[in-house]
Design a protein around this motif. Sequence first.
Motif, mmCIF file in Angstrom:
data_model
loop_
_atom_site.group_PDB
_atom_site.id
_atom_site.type_symbol
_atom_site.label_atom_id
_atom_site.label_comp_id
_atom_site.label_asym_id
_atom_site.label_seq_id
_atom_site.Cartn_x
_atom_site.Cartn_y
_atom_site.Cartn_z
ATOM 1 N N VAL A 44 -18.817 -27.920 6.575
ATOM 2 C CA VAL A 44 -19.310 -27.204 5.402
ATOM 3 C C VAL A 44 -19.533 -25.740 5.752
ATOM 4 O O VAL A 44 -20.128 -25.436 6.788
ATOM 5 N N GLU A 45 -19.052 -24.870 4.872
ATOM 6 C CA GLU A 45 -19.340 -23.460 5.061
ATOM 7 C C GLU A 45 -20.393 -23.058 4.049
ATOM 8 O O GLU A 45 -20.223 -23.294 2.850
ATOM 9 N N TYR A 46 -21.488 -22.528 4.556
ATOM 10 C CA TYR A 46 -22.539 -22.030 3.682
ATOM 11 C C TYR A 46 -23.060 -20.727 4.284
ATOM 12 O O TYR A 46 -23.369 -20.693 5.487
ATOM 13 N N ASN A 47 -23.112 -19.693 3.460
ATOM 14 C CA ASN A 47 -23.657 -18.429 3.947
ATOM 15 C C ASN A 47 -22.933 -17.951 5.209
ATOM 16 O O ASN A 47 -23.568 -17.539 6.178
ATOM 17 N N GLU A 48 -21.617 -18.076 5.189
ATOM 18 C CA GLU A 48 -20.759 -17.645 6.295
ATOM 19 C C GLU A 48 -20.998 -18.391 7.601
ATOM 20 O O GLU A 48 -20.597 -17.948 8.667
ATOM 21 N N LYS A 49 -21.675 -19.555 7.517
ATOM 22 C CA LYS A 49 -21.890 -20.364 8.719
ATOM 23 C C LYS A 49 -21.264 -21.736 8.502
ATOM 24 O O LYS A 49 -21.243 -22.237 7.379
ATOM 25 N N LEU A 50 -20.761 -22.309 9.605
ATOM 26 C CA LEU A 50 -20.095 -23.600 9.503
ATOM 27 C C LEU A 50 -20.960 -24.705 10.118
ATOM 28 O O LEU A 50 -21.570 -24.502 11.163
ATOM 29 N N TYR A 51 -21.008 -25.870 9.425
ATOM 30 C CA TYR A 51 -21.805 -27.017 9.899
ATOM 31 C C TYR A 51 -20.955 -28.276 9.902
ATOM 32 O O TYR A 51 -20.068 -28.427 9.062
ATOM 33 N N ARG A 52 -21.290 -29.204 10.802
ATOM 34 C CA ARG A 52 -20.725 -30.553 10.699
ATOM 35 C C ARG A 52 -21.395 -31.246 9.516
ATOM 36 O O ARG A 52 -22.585 -31.018 9.257
ATOM 37 N N ALA A 53 -20.661 -32.133 8.869
ATOM 38 C CA ALA A 53 -21.241 -32.812 7.713
ATOM 39 C C ALA A 53 -20.550 -34.152 7.458
ATOM 40 O O ALA A 53 -19.469 -34.429 8.005
ATOM 41 N N ILE A 54 -21.195 -34.983 6.620
ATOM 42 C CA ILE A 54 -20.561 -36.213 6.141
ATOM 43 C C ILE A 54 -20.627 -36.182 4.621
ATOM 44 O O ILE A 54 -21.659 -35.833 4.045
ATOM 45 N N THR A 55 -19.507 -36.520 4.012
ATOM 46 C CA THR A 55 -19.402 -36.381 2.554
ATOM 47 C C THR A 55 -18.995 -37.702 1.930
ATOM 48 O O THR A 55 -18.084 -38.374 2.421
ATOM 49 N N TYR B 248 -24.149 -34.650 3.241
ATOM 50 C CA TYR B 248 -25.299 -34.478 4.131
ATOM 51 C C TYR B 248 -24.841 -33.549 5.249
ATOM 52 O O TYR B 248 -23.849 -33.819 5.928
ATOM 53 N N ILE B 249 -25.570 -32.457 5.409
ATOM 54 C CA ILE B 249 -25.177 -31.452 6.396
ATOM 55 C C ILE B 249 -26.015 -31.619 7.652
ATOM 56 O O ILE B 249 -27.255 -31.598 7.588
ATOM 57 N N LEU B 250 -25.337 -31.817 8.790
ATOM 58 C CA LEU B 250 -26.065 -31.993 10.054
ATOM 59 C C LEU B 250 -26.660 -30.652 10.490
ATOM 60 O O LEU B 250 -26.068 -29.586 10.239
ATOM 61 N N ASP B 251 -27.798 -30.728 11.156
ATOM 62 C CA ASP B 251 -28.457 -29.532 11.699
ATOM 63 C C ASP B 251 -28.697 -28.471 10.640
ATOM 64 O O ASP B 251 -28.502 -27.280 10.875
ATOM 65 N N PHE B 252 -29.085 -28.917 9.457
ATOM 66 C CA PHE B 252 -29.404 -27.954 8.402
ATOM 67 C C PHE B 252 -30.634 -28.424 7.642
ATOM 68 O O PHE B 252 -30.806 -29.610 7.378
ATOM 69 N N SER B 253 -31.484 -27.485 7.293
ATOM 70 C CA SER B 253 -32.518 -27.801 6.312
ATOM 71 C C SER B 253 -32.723 -26.561 5.465
ATOM 72 O O SER B 253 -32.537 -25.440 5.932
ATOM 73 N N GLY B 254 -33.027 -26.779 4.225
ATOM 74 C CA GLY B 254 -33.201 -25.648 3.318
ATOM 75 C C GLY B 254 -32.776 -26.056 1.925
ATOM 76 O O GLY B 254 -32.264 -27.167 1.733
ATOM 77 N N ASN B 255 -32.965 -25.159 0.986
ATOM 78 C CA ASN B 255 -32.657 -25.475 -0.403
ATOM 79 C C ASN B 255 -31.280 -24.913 -0.770
ATOM 80 O O ASN B 255 -31.044 -23.721 -0.636
ATOM 81 N N LEU B 256 -30.406 -25.798 -1.226
ATOM 82 C CA LEU B 256 -29.042 -25.356 -1.550
ATOM 83 C C LEU B 256 -28.759 -25.308 -3.047
ATOM 84 O O LEU B 256 -27.657 -24.943 -3.453
ATOM 85 N N TYR B 257 -29.724 -25.683 -3.862
ATOM 86 C CA TYR B 257 -29.463 -25.697 -5.310
ATOM 87 C C TYR B 257 -28.972 -24.326 -5.776
ATOM 88 O O TYR B 257 -29.530 -23.289 -5.411
ATOM 89 N N LYS C 41 -26.494 -22.781 -4.849
ATOM 90 C CA LYS C 41 -25.788 -22.017 -3.812
ATOM 91 C C LYS C 41 -24.331 -22.465 -3.740
ATOM 92 O O LYS C 41 -23.997 -23.592 -4.103
ATOM 93 N N HIS C 42 -23.476 -21.565 -3.259
ATOM 94 C CA HIS C 42 -22.043 -21.868 -3.155
ATOM 95 C C HIS C 42 -21.740 -22.450 -1.778
ATOM 96 O O HIS C 42 -22.142 -21.883 -0.760
ATOM 97 N N ILE C 43 -21.049 -23.593 -1.772
ATOM 98 C CA ILE C 43 -20.627 -24.166 -0.489
ATOM 99 C C ILE C 43 -19.126 -24.495 -0.541
ATOM 100 O O ILE C 43 -18.564 -24.693 -1.627
ATOM 101 N N THR C 44 -18.507 -24.531 0.629
ATOM 102 C CA THR C 44 -17.112 -24.974 0.723
ATOM 103 C C THR C 44 -17.064 -26.176 1.652
ATOM 104 O O THR C 44 -17.620 -26.133 2.750
ATOM 105 N N LEU C 45 -16.440 -27.248 1.179
ATOM 106 C CA LEU C 45 -16.280 -28.454 1.998
ATOM 107 C C LEU C 45 -14.868 -28.510 2.546
ATOM 108 O O LEU C 45 -13.911 -28.442 1.770
ATOM 109 N N PHE C 46 -14.744 -28.658 3.847
ATOM 110 C CA PHE C 46 -13.431 -28.828 4.475
ATOM 111 C C PHE C 46 -13.309 -30.301 4.861
ATOM 112 O O PHE C 46 -14.095 -30.791 5.685
ATOM 113 N N PHE C 47 -12.362 -30.982 4.264
ATOM 114 C CA PHE C 47 -12.195 -32.419 4.523
ATOM 115 C C PHE C 47 -11.336 -32.610 5.766
ATOM 116 O O PHE C 47 -10.205 -32.148 5.825
#
Length: 303
Positions: A223-234, A252-261, A263-269
């Motif tokens: 997942v890319e959020y705020n120009e940062k990339l995270y591991r995730a399960i979708t 569910y984004i690993l190693d992330f906490s915060g409010n994303l409502y 917000k723009h995200i990009t999911l890479f499958f």
Amino acid sequence: MNYNIYNKNKGIYVVLGNFDGLHIGHMSLIDEAVKLSIENNCYCMLYSFKNHPLKLINKDIAPKLLMTNTNKVKTLQKKSVDIIKLVNFDETLMKTSPEDFILNLISEYNIEGIIVGFNYRFGYKNMGTIDLLEKLSTKYNFMLKVMPPCKVNNQIVSSTKIRNLISSGNLEEANIMLNRKYSLEGIVVQGRQIGRQIDFPTANLKYDKDFVIPAIGVYYTNVEYNEKLYRAITSVGNNPTVSGNKLTIETYILDFSGNLYDKHITLFFIKKIRDEKKFDSLDALKAQLKKDKNFAKSQPFNI
Ligand SMILES: Cc1cc2nc3c(=O)[nH]c(=O)nc-3n(C[C@H](O)[C@H](O)[C@H](O)COP(=O)(O)O)c2cc1C
Ligand SMILES: Nc1ncnc2c1ncn2[C@@H]1O[C@H](COP(=O)(O)OP(=O)(O)O)[C@@H](O)[C@H]1O
């Protein structure tokens, strides 16, 4: 860049096609056009459509798309395409005969050469063939280069093939043909807020139904959020465990906490992990999510 600021005496190598997804086959045409334009001190132009032609011709059979125009332009700019022309495919263009389509192009631009793929069709009712284009190249004196099909595992790469691979969950093969990770983007909307109760908050994507949605199932994603990339399960699914009744794309984004409502995200499958299951309890779902998360931790992390 705007064509008006270009030197009109300089020739143009134009690559023609629909280019949904900019897969490796498309890229072989574009690379060839860029190469020819550099060798001959000309411009390289991609001439395509803003909207998929079938959306106007027959909405019911128009395919779901693989890429937004914004991402298409970004990718082409990185490839040193000088002029990117995405025209509106309207009634007039639809009714333009194959010869007129080419004539319009060469009267508007100083065309030195045309590059197309082996199965390119053009003009009213797709009546223009490669044979006709060859005749027109002699008649109007432009160079024509027809690129052969590009194959992966002996299969011809095409946007249709890639759409089918994605909608049947075979993201790994689709990604090879795309030479990137298939992505969906959008803003995060509220769900039923069950996720946080089981320690797996999930960002629900407001997805655009014009794009290809991967098969129902659970995926390892980045997942890319705020120009940062995270591991995730979708999860792409109907959430049967909690009696869901509509298709959601939840991450569910690993190693992330915060409010994303909002917000723009990009999911890479990246790859499908498993099918969707109806669990007997939220605890059973949670236990499975822990396994999915551990699997994600073991996966390579780069897009
Ligand atoms: C990685 C992942 C896998 C999931 N797998 C399943 C599943 O197999 N079956 C299911 O019913 N729901 C599955 N879910 C969806 C959950 O039911 C859903 O995220 C949960 O109900 C919370 O949704 P909410 O916070 O939007 O209300 C999965 C969710 C994620 C993030
Ligand atoms: N690690 C995380 N992964 C996904 N979303 C997170 C994460 N941490 C916090 N969140 C936030 O929690 C929200 C999801 O919580 P959840 O209880 O599943 O509510 P909802 O049903 O509205 O999606 C996300 O939209 C986001 O704002």
